[in-house]
Every structure is written in structure tokens, then in C-alpha cells.
Scaffold this motif. Structure first.
Motif, PDB file in Angstrom:
ATOM      1  N   HIS A 176       0.825  -1.200   0.000  1.00 15.11           N
ATOM      2  CA  HIS A 176       0.000   0.000   0.000  1.00 15.11           C
ATOM      3  C   HIS A 176       0.866   1.261   0.000  1.00 15.11           C
ATOM      4  N   PRO A 177       0.600   2.203  -0.919  1.00 14.05           N
ATOM      5  CA  PRO A 177       1.379   3.442  -0.959  1.00 14.05           C
ATOM      6  C   PRO A 177       0.903   4.445   0.078  1.00 14.05           C
ATOM      7  N   GLU A 178       1.839   5.047   0.735  1.00 14.04           N
ATOM      8  CA  GLU A 178       1.528   6.177   1.616  1.00 14.04           C
ATOM      9  C   GLU A 178       1.886   7.459   0.855  1.00 14.04           C
ATOM     10  N   SER A 179       2.615   8.382   1.466  1.00 15.80           N
ATOM     11  CA  SER A 179       2.911   9.626   0.768  1.00 15.80           C
ATOM     12  C   SER A 179       3.722   9.367  -0.501  1.00 15.80           C
ATOM     13  N   PHE A 180       3.459  10.163  -1.541  1.00 16.75           N
ATOM     14  CA  PHE A 180       4.245  10.084  -2.768  1.00 16.75           C
ATOM     15  C   PHE A 180       4.402  11.486  -3.348  1.00 16.75           C
ATOM     16  N   GLN A 181       5.484  11.679  -4.106  1.00 12.36           N
ATOM     17  CA  GLN A 181       5.791  12.979  -4.684  1.00 12.36           C
ATOM     18  C   GLN A 181       6.069  12.841  -6.179  1.00 12.36           C
ATOM     19  N   LEU A 182       5.474  13.749  -6.951  1.00 15.48           N
ATOM     20  CA  LEU A 182       5.651  13.754  -8.399  1.00 15.48           C
ATOM     21  C   LEU A 182       6.767  14.728  -8.773  1.00 15.48           C
ATOM     22  N   ALA A 183       7.787  14.236  -9.476  1.00 17.61           N
ATOM     23  CA  ALA A 183       8.839  15.123  -9.965  1.00 17.61           C
ATOM     24  C   ALA A 183       8.290  15.973 -11.102  1.00 17.61           C
ATOM     25  N   ASN A 184       8.714  17.222 -11.159  1.00 14.64           N
ATOM     26  CA  ASN A 184       8.297  18.110 -12.246  1.00 14.64           C
ATOM     27  C   ASN A 184       9.251  18.052 -13.435  1.00 14.64           C
ATOM     28  N   GLY A 185      10.527  17.758 -13.171  1.00 12.56           N
ATOM     29  CA  GLY A 185      11.522  17.791 -14.229  1.00 12.56           C
ATOM     30  C   GLY A 185      11.609  16.527 -15.064  1.00 12.56           C
ATOM     31  N   VAL A 218      15.487   0.612   9.358  1.00 14.65           N
ATOM     32  CA  VAL A 218      14.373   1.440   9.831  1.00 14.65           C
ATOM     33  C   VAL A 218      13.098   1.026   9.094  1.00 14.65           C
ATOM     34  N   LYS A 219      11.951   1.452   9.634  1.00 14.04           N
ATOM     35  CA  LYS A 219      10.690   1.116   8.971  1.00 14.04           C
ATOM     36  C   LYS A 219       9.621   2.142   9.312  1.00 14.04           C
ATOM     37  N   ALA A 220       8.413   1.905   8.755  1.00 19.97           N
ATOM     38  CA  ALA A 220       7.258   2.806   8.934  1.00 19.97           C
ATOM     39  C   ALA A 220       7.546   4.172   8.323  1.00 19.97           C
ATOM     40  N   ASN A 221       7.849   4.157   7.014  1.00 21.65           N
ATOM     41  CA  ASN A 221       8.091   5.394   6.257  1.00 21.65           C
ATOM     42  C   ASN A 221       6.773   5.904   5.691  1.00 21.65           C
ATOM     43  N   PHE A 222       6.242   6.947   6.314  1.00 26.22           N
ATOM     44  CA  PHE A 222       4.945   7.479   5.896  1.00 26.22           C
ATOM     45  C   PHE A 222       5.053   8.813   5.141  1.00 26.22           C
ATOM     46  N   PRO A 223       5.477   9.932   5.757  1.00 23.57           N
ATOM     47  CA  PRO A 223       5.503  11.192   4.999  1.00 23.57           C
ATOM     48  C   PRO A 223       6.758  11.340   4.146  1.00 23.57           C
ATOM     49  N   MET A 224       6.651  12.231   3.152  1.00 23.26           N
ATOM     50  CA  MET A 224       7.727  12.433   2.187  1.00 23.26           C
ATOM     51  C   MET A 224       7.637  13.838   1.608  1.00 23.26           C
ATOM     52  N   ALA A 225       8.805  14.421   1.264  1.00 23.17           N
ATOM     53  CA  ALA A 225       8.866  15.699   0.554  1.00 23.17           C
ATOM     54  C   ALA A 225      10.041  15.657  -0.405  1.00 23.17           C
ATOM     55  N   LEU A 226      10.028  16.546  -1.396  1.00 17.67           N
ATOM     56  CA  LEU A 226      11.027  16.513  -2.460  1.00 17.67           C
ATOM     57  C   LEU A 226      11.662  17.883  -2.641  1.00 17.67           C
ATOM     58  N   ASP A 227      12.999  17.899  -2.699  1.00 13.22           N
ATOM     59  CA  ASP A 227      13.778  19.077  -3.085  1.00 13.22           C
ATOM     60  C   ASP A 227      14.370  18.750  -4.451  1.00 13.22           C
ATOM     61  N   GLU A 228      13.627  19.107  -5.496  1.00 14.55           N
ATOM     62  CA  GLU A 228      14.026  18.675  -6.835  1.00 14.55           C
ATOM     63  C   GLU A 228      15.306  19.343  -7.343  1.00 14.55           C
ATOM     64  N   PRO A 229      15.502  20.656  -7.147  1.00 17.93           N
ATOM     65  CA  PRO A 229      16.739  21.280  -7.657  1.00 17.93           C
ATOM     66  C   PRO A 229      18.017  20.653  -7.092  1.00 17.93           C
ATOM     67  N   ASP A 230      17.982  20.274  -5.811  1.00 16.06           N
ATOM     68  CA  ASP A 230      19.165  19.675  -5.181  1.00 16.06           C
ATOM     69  C   ASP A 230      19.170  18.151  -5.245  1.00 16.06           C
ATOM     70  N   ARG A 231      18.176  17.575  -5.933  1.00 12.86           N
ATOM     71  CA  ARG A 231      18.068  16.118  -6.085  1.00 12.86           C
ATOM     72  C   ARG A 231      18.043  15.418  -4.729  1.00 12.86           C
ATOM     73  N   ARG A 232      17.188  15.887  -3.841  1.00 13.75           N
ATOM     74  CA  ARG A 232      17.095  15.291  -2.510  1.00 13.75           C
ATOM     75  C   ARG A 232      15.647  14.934  -2.185  1.00 13.75           C
ATOM     76  N   THR A 248      18.334  11.553  -5.118  1.00 11.72           N
ATOM     77  CA  THR A 248      17.360  10.999  -6.060  1.00 11.72           C
ATOM     78  C   THR A 248      18.006  10.485  -7.343  1.00 11.72           C
ATOM     79  N   LYS A 249      19.273  10.812  -7.550  1.00 15.31           N
ATOM     80  CA  LYS A 249      19.968  10.299  -8.726  1.00 15.31           C
ATOM     81  C   LYS A 249      20.539   8.908  -8.469  1.00 15.31           C
ATOM     82  N   THR A 250      21.114   8.710  -7.279  1.00 12.65           N
ATOM     83  CA  THR A 250      21.774   7.439  -6.971  1.00 12.65           C
ATOM     84  C   THR A 250      20.949   6.510  -6.083  1.00 12.65           C
ATOM     85  N   GLY A 251      19.967   7.079  -5.356  1.00 14.56           N
ATOM     86  CA  GLY A 251      19.201   6.285  -4.397  1.00 14.56           C
ATOM     87  C   GLY A 251      19.931   6.056  -3.094  1.00 14.56           C
ATOM     88  N   MET A 252      21.073   6.703  -2.915  1.00 11.16           N
ATOM     89  CA  MET A 252      21.859   6.547  -1.696  1.00 11.16           C
ATOM     90  C   MET A 252      21.355   7.468  -0.594  1.00 11.16           C
TER      91      MET A 252
END
Length: 339
Positions: A176-185, A218-232, A248-252
Motif C-alpha cells: 500500500h502506498p503512503e505519501s508520494f511525490q511527483l517530480a516536475n523535471g 528502519v521502517k514505517a516510512n509514511f511522509p515524504m517531501a522533495l527538493d528537486e533542484p538539489d536532487r534530494r 534521487t539520482k543514486t538512491g543513496m
């Protein structure tokens, strides 16, 4: 002879030291207060709202705030000009997510118990249609460029065409998906999938999962936010309570900070390079971004137990926090101005 000359020498020394340092103490307190990043400027009562409050959205032009009162089975409509509730949408079934589409002035409400997205339009808002068959419909996001509303439900993301109210695409996930963010770029969507202990990276054009990033210890990842210019990508977890930062480029993972418990919403203030984490423990954690890889906590703003959802509105420089009713204390929306 002055009164001080009559005092013992030790008392006179204490007096002079106190007089000398009091302005410094006062100035220090004033400066500390001035440095607080959030200031409570308004409280808006939500009479007769009981139970848990879920997510919020805004009609900027109409200055209306929409509040999904999940436990009350209503959406509360707040007139921000008047600072009070102006309408209520009733007979819903666990409203969890809301999204306002400004072009059509339609409000999309995801209902968890009915598995349906109800659509409202007009003034006052009235039922204008629905999209059924979306089990445990939850978070909602609007993408202006495509005219689609994305809804997390079941173990998938559904893309709804806002004109026809038809499901245009389904993207299957591992849980089940919780928070998600759509990239604009680009065409990526970043999705929290706590049941699978992962973050899924989805291509919305190909309607497929590109990659999954495991959470590790770790677990129970619910909220999320995106800093697209800095790829974070910022993700808050509950077990243990932490703020994770991903490239967001490497997934690290590049950073991990301790935060308050039971976080359910977090937002990135791009102008001030701040992260606001709303924690049900009763605090807003404010984290400053020094650069893309370095972060530090700057404030723990007290709220109320159970206040874990809200909405950051950059255009109004305001953070809205939903406070559920507790005992004799009514539900309310607290409005914080940024400083």
C-alpha cells in the motif's frame, strides 16, 4: 547618603552585577525569540469534529482550506478570509486525501472505507461525480501538466483523468502506498511503501517501477517531501523516529536525523531551505538544510498530542497544522507564519 551606601558591601556588589547583566539577559531572550522559525498567529476552531484528522489542501484563489476529518467522516471547508469554517461535506466514508483542481474548481476526496474518490464542484460545493473501485483510497496528488489526479490505493497508484473521471492508468506496487511525490523535471514518482519497507521509484509515462530503495534497519516510512533542484528526497520514519535524506539520482542515503515520534506530514520550504516535520508526539521539528548533504535541527515547536498532519503553503508563507479534539479541547487548525 544614597540608599545603596547603607547596604552591606556584598549586597551592593550583587545589586550592581544584576543591574549590569539584566539588559544582556533581556536582549538574549529577545534574540532567541526572534530566531524562532515558526510563530503561531491564528487558531481556527473546528466545532463538532471528533476523531482523527488526515490530510489538507487549499484553494489559493478562493482562500479556502479543505480538511479531511477522517474520524468525523466529513471534509471541513475553512474560509481563510473570515478565519472560520464556512461549509462541511458530510456522509463521507473515512476521507483521507484531498486535492483541489484550480482549473475546474473541483475537489477530489479519497475515501478509505468506501474505496471511492468523490468529486465536488460549484459554489457551494456539491457532488459532481465519483470514481469507484479504489480500495483504501488514500493520498491524492494533482498533476497540472497532464490534467490527472494520482491516488494511492490498495497496492497501486491510479491516475484519474480529471475531465472524464476515468482511471487512465494503474501502476502496481509491492504494498500500500503512503505519501508520494511527483517530480516536475521528469516522469518519476517517488512512493513510500511502508509494508514492503521500501521507497519505490515509478515512471508514470511507462506505468512501471524503475527501482526500489530499501530502508535497511528502519521502517514505517509514511511522509515524504522533495527538493528537486538539489536532487534530494526527504522521508520520515516512525520506527525509529528519523528523517532520512536520499540522493534521487543514486538512491543513496546521505543523512539521517532524529525527530519527534509519529510523523505523518513533512514539507520542504525551498525559499528558506527548511524542512517542517509534523509529529503526532506533539511537536513540529524544523530542520535547516546547510547544503544538499548537511542538515541540523533548529527548533522543536510544541503543538498538541495527535497533531500530525498539515499543509505548507509557500504562497501564503504559512504552515497549517490540524489538531484533533482531545477531551474537552475542540479540534482546530493552527496557523504558523514563518520567520
Amino acid at each position: 547618603m544614597t540608599p545603596l551606601m547603607c547596604l552591606p558591601r556584598e549586597w551592593a556588589v550583587v545589586y550592581y552585577l544584576t543591574a549590569a547583566f539584566m539588559p544582556l539577559v533581556h536582549t538574549g531572550a529577545t534574540l532567541a525569540q526572534a530566531r524562532e522559525p515558526l510563530e503561531l498567529v491564528q487558531t481556527i476552531a473546528l466545532p463538532d469534529v471528533r476523531g482523527r484528522i488526515d490530510h489538507l489542501d487549499i484553494d489559493l484563489d478562493g482562500e479556502r482550506l479543505f480538511v479531511a476529518a477522517l474520524g468525523n467522516n466529513t471534509v471541513e471547508v475553512i474560509d481563510l478570509r473570515a478565519g472560520k469554517r464556512s461549509a462541511r461535506l458530510e456522509h463521507l466514508q473515512e476521507p483521507q486525501g484531498v486535492a483541489f483542481v484550480p482549473e475546474s474548481k473541483r475537489l477530489f476526496v479519497a475515501n478509505g472505507r468506501s474505496g471511492r474518490v468523490d468529486v465536488f464542484a460549484g459554489a457551494p460545493l456539491a457532488a459532481a461525480g465519483d470514481v469507484d473501485g479504489l480500495e483504501d483510497a488514500d493520498n491524492v496528488r494533482y498533476e497540472r501538466s497532464s490534467g490527472r489526479v494520482y491516488v494511492g490505493h490498495g497496492s497501486a497508484l491510479a491516475a484519474i483523468d480529471t475531465a472524464s473521471l476515468k482511471v487512465a492508468a494503474q501502476i502496481r506496487l509491492a504494498g500500500h502506498p503512503e505519501s508520494f511525490q511527483l517530480a516536475n523535471g521528469d516522469s518519476r514518482i517517488f512512493v513510500n511503501v511502508p509494508n514492503a519497507r521500501q521507497i519505490a521509484v515509478v515512471d508514470r509515462n511507462r506505468q512501471s517501477v524503475l527501482a526500489t530503495w530499501t530502508l535497511g534497519d528502519v521502517k514505517a516510512n509514511f511522509p515524504m517531501a522533495l527538493d528537486e533542484p538539489d536532487r534530494r528526497l526527504f522521508v520520515a520514519t516512525r520506527q525509529p523516529a528519523g528523517l532520512l535524506v536520499y540522493d534521487t539520482k543514486t538512491g543513496m542515503r546521505v543523512a539521517n536525523l532524529s525527530i519527534g515520534g509519529d510523523a505523518d506530514d513533512l514539507f520542504f520550504d525551498a525559499a528558506r531551505k527548511r524542512i517542517y516535520v509534523i509529529c503526532g508526539q506533539g511537536v513540529i521539528d524544523v530542520v535547516q538544510q546547510r547544503d544538499a548533504d548537511h542538515y541540523h535541527s533548529v527548533a522543536h515547536v510544541p503543538t498538541a498530542p495527535g497533531a500530525r498532519t498539515g499543509l505548507w503553503v509557500a504562497a501564503r508563507k504559512s504552515l497549517y497544522v490540524a489538531v484533533p479534539a482531545r477531551g474537552t479541547s475542540p479540534a482546530e487548525i493552527r496557523v504558523y507564519a514563518v520567520r
